[in-house]
Scaffold this motif. Structure first.
Motif, PDB file in Angstrom:
ATOM      1  N   CYS A  42      17.359 -40.387  -4.355  1.00 55.00           N
ATOM      2  CA  CYS A  42      17.478 -40.166  -2.919  1.00 55.00           C
ATOM      3  C   CYS A  42      17.376 -38.653  -2.702  1.00 55.00           C
ATOM      4  CB  CYS A  42      18.801 -40.706  -2.388  1.00 55.00           C
ATOM      5  SG  CYS A  42      19.065 -40.302  -0.651  1.00 55.00           S
ATOM      6  N   LEU A  43      16.269 -38.208  -2.124  1.00 55.14           N
ATOM      7  CA  LEU A  43      16.051 -36.776  -1.973  1.00 55.14           C
ATOM      8  C   LEU A  43      17.083 -36.116  -1.068  1.00 55.14           C
ATOM      9  CD1 LEU A  43      12.164 -36.579  -1.828  1.00 55.14           C
ATOM     10  CD2 LEU A  43      13.686 -36.081  -3.732  1.00 55.14           C
ATOM     11  N   ASP A  44      17.523 -36.821  -0.029  1.00 48.95           N
ATOM     12  CA  ASP A  44      18.536 -36.248   0.861  1.00 48.95           C
ATOM     13  C   ASP A  44      19.847 -36.000   0.118  1.00 48.95           C
ATOM     14  OD1 ASP A  44      16.792 -36.186   3.026  1.00 48.95           O
ATOM     15  OD2 ASP A  44      17.376 -38.205   3.687  1.00 48.95           O
ATOM     16  N   ALA A  45      20.264 -36.962  -0.706  1.00 47.24           N
ATOM     17  CA  ALA A  45      21.494 -36.805  -1.481  1.00 47.24           C
ATOM     18  C   ALA A  45      21.331 -35.693  -2.519  1.00 47.24           C
ATOM     19  CB  ALA A  45      21.861 -38.113  -2.165  1.00 47.24           C
ATOM     20  N   PHE A  46      20.154 -35.622  -3.145  1.00 48.80           N
ATOM     21  CA  PHE A  46      19.892 -34.580  -4.135  1.00 48.80           C
ATOM     22  C   PHE A  46      19.979 -33.199  -3.489  1.00 48.80           C
ATOM     23  CE2 PHE A  46      16.869 -31.721  -6.252  1.00 48.80           C
ATOM     24  CZ  PHE A  46      17.417 -31.700  -7.524  1.00 48.80           C
ATOM     25  N   ARG A  47      19.335 -33.046  -2.339  1.00 46.02           N
ATOM     26  CA  ARG A  47      19.366 -31.754  -1.645  1.00 46.02           C
ATOM     27  C   ARG A  47      20.787 -31.391  -1.213  1.00 46.02           C
ATOM     28  NH1 ARG A  47      14.247 -33.616   1.042  1.00 46.02           N
ATOM     29  NH2 ARG A  47      12.612 -32.592  -0.151  1.00 46.02           N
ATOM     30  N   ALA A  48      21.553 -32.373  -0.762  1.00 47.54           N
ATOM     31  CA  ALA A  48      22.941 -32.106  -0.362  1.00 47.54           C
ATOM     32  C   ALA A  48      23.762 -31.642  -1.563  1.00 47.54           C
ATOM     33  CB  ALA A  48      23.557 -33.357   0.257  1.00 47.54           C
ATOM     34  N   ASP A  49      23.557 -32.272  -2.713  1.00 48.93           N
ATOM     35  CA  ASP A  49      24.259 -31.851  -3.930  1.00 48.93           C
ATOM     36  C   ASP A  49      23.876 -30.422  -4.313  1.00 48.93           C
ATOM     37  OD1 ASP A  49      25.562 -34.258  -4.147  1.00 48.93           O
ATOM     38  OD2 ASP A  49      24.228 -35.065  -5.700  1.00 48.93           O
ATOM     39  N   GLN A  50      22.592 -30.103  -4.207  1.00 46.06           N
ATOM     40  CA  GLN A  50      22.129 -28.761  -4.541  1.00 46.06           C
ATOM     41  C   GLN A  50      22.721 -27.724  -3.595  1.00 46.06           C
ATOM     42  OE1 GLN A  50      20.062 -27.940  -7.314  1.00 46.06           O
ATOM     43  NE2 GLN A  50      20.848 -29.980  -7.743  1.00 46.06           N
ATOM     44  N   GLU A  51      22.749 -28.055  -2.321  1.00 46.88           N
ATOM     45  CA  GLU A  51      23.336 -27.136  -1.333  1.00 46.88           C
ATOM     46  C   GLU A  51      24.822 -26.924  -1.605  1.00 46.88           C
ATOM     47  OE1 GLU A  51      22.051 -25.278   1.125  1.00 46.88           O
ATOM     48  OE2 GLU A  51      20.047 -25.891   0.488  1.00 46.88           O
ATOM     49  N   ALA A  53      26.363 -27.194  -4.444  1.00 43.44           N
ATOM     50  CA  ALA A  53      26.503 -26.382  -5.661  1.00 43.44           C
ATOM     51  C   ALA A  53      26.209 -24.912  -5.354  1.00 43.44           C
ATOM     52  CB  ALA A  53      25.568 -26.892  -6.755  1.00 43.44           C
ATOM     53  N   ALA A  54      25.177 -24.663  -4.582  1.00 35.85           N
ATOM     54  CA  ALA A  54      24.831 -23.290  -4.226  1.00 35.85           C
ATOM     55  C   ALA A  54      25.930 -22.657  -3.375  1.00 35.85           C
ATOM     56  CB  ALA A  54      23.498 -23.254  -3.488  1.00 35.85           C
ATOM     57  N   ASP A  55      26.484 -23.421  -2.457  1.00 36.38           N
ATOM     58  CA  ASP A  55      27.571 -22.899  -1.629  1.00 36.38           C
ATOM     59  C   ASP A  55      28.796 -22.573  -2.483  1.00 36.38           C
ATOM     60  OD1 ASP A  55      25.993 -23.137   0.613  1.00 36.38           O
ATOM     61  OD2 ASP A  55      26.911 -25.017   1.286  1.00 36.38           O
ATOM     62  N   GLY A  56      29.065 -23.407  -3.475  1.00 36.18           N
ATOM     63  CA  GLY A  56      30.180 -23.167  -4.380  1.00 36.18           C
ATOM     64  C   GLY A  56      29.980 -21.907  -5.206  1.00 36.18           C
ATOM     65  N   LEU A  57      28.743 -21.654  -5.639  1.00 32.34           N
ATOM     66  CA  LEU A  57      28.467 -20.452  -6.397  1.00 32.34           C
ATOM     67  C   LEU A  57      28.569 -19.209  -5.527  1.00 32.34           C
ATOM     68  CD1 LEU A  57      25.436 -21.604  -8.577  1.00 32.34           C
ATOM     69  CD2 LEU A  57      27.773 -21.185  -9.328  1.00 32.34           C
ATOM     70  N   ALA A  58      28.061 -19.301  -4.312  1.00 31.46           N
ATOM     71  CA  ALA A  58      28.077 -18.165  -3.413  1.00 31.46           C
ATOM     72  C   ALA A  58      29.510 -17.835  -2.979  1.00 31.46           C
ATOM     73  CB  ALA A  58      27.218 -18.433  -2.178  1.00 31.46           C
ATOM     74  N   GLY A  59      30.350 -18.847  -2.849  1.00 30.59           N
ATOM     75  CA  GLY A  59      31.731 -18.633  -2.424  1.00 30.59           C
ATOM     76  C   GLY A  59      32.590 -18.044  -3.517  1.00 30.59           C
ATOM     77  N   GLY A  60      32.158 -18.144  -4.780  1.00 28.61           N
ATOM     78  CA  GLY A  60      32.970 -17.642  -5.882  1.00 28.61           C
ATOM     79  C   GLY A  60      32.775 -16.174  -6.189  1.00 28.61           C
TER      80      GLY A  60
END
Length: 61
Positions: A42-51, A53-60
């Motif tokens: 599911c591309l929508d779910a994949f993109r949400a997971d990627q976002e 993860a990226a938000d988690g990295l940026a917040g750290g």
């Protein structure tokens, strides 16, 4: 006199084996055959997971 290989923890009798070489080229037919058995994504779910993860990295930072 023969020397037995020894592991870092001191065990004896370990026989070294050669590693397989990586195969960088995969024939098109083999790639297509293996791809048929992969689950649908599911591309929508994949993109949400990627976002997320990226938000988690940026917040750290």
């Amino acid at each position: 006199m023969t020397v037995q290989p020894v592991t870092p923890d001191g065990r004896e009798g370990v026989e070294p084996i050669p590693l397989r070489r990586r195969r960088w080229f995969v024939p098109r037919a083999e790639f297509a055959a293996r791809s048929r058995s992969t689950p649908a994504v599911c591309l929508d779910a994949f993109r949400a997971d990627q976002e997320a993860a990226a938000d988690g990295l940026a917040g750290g930072r």
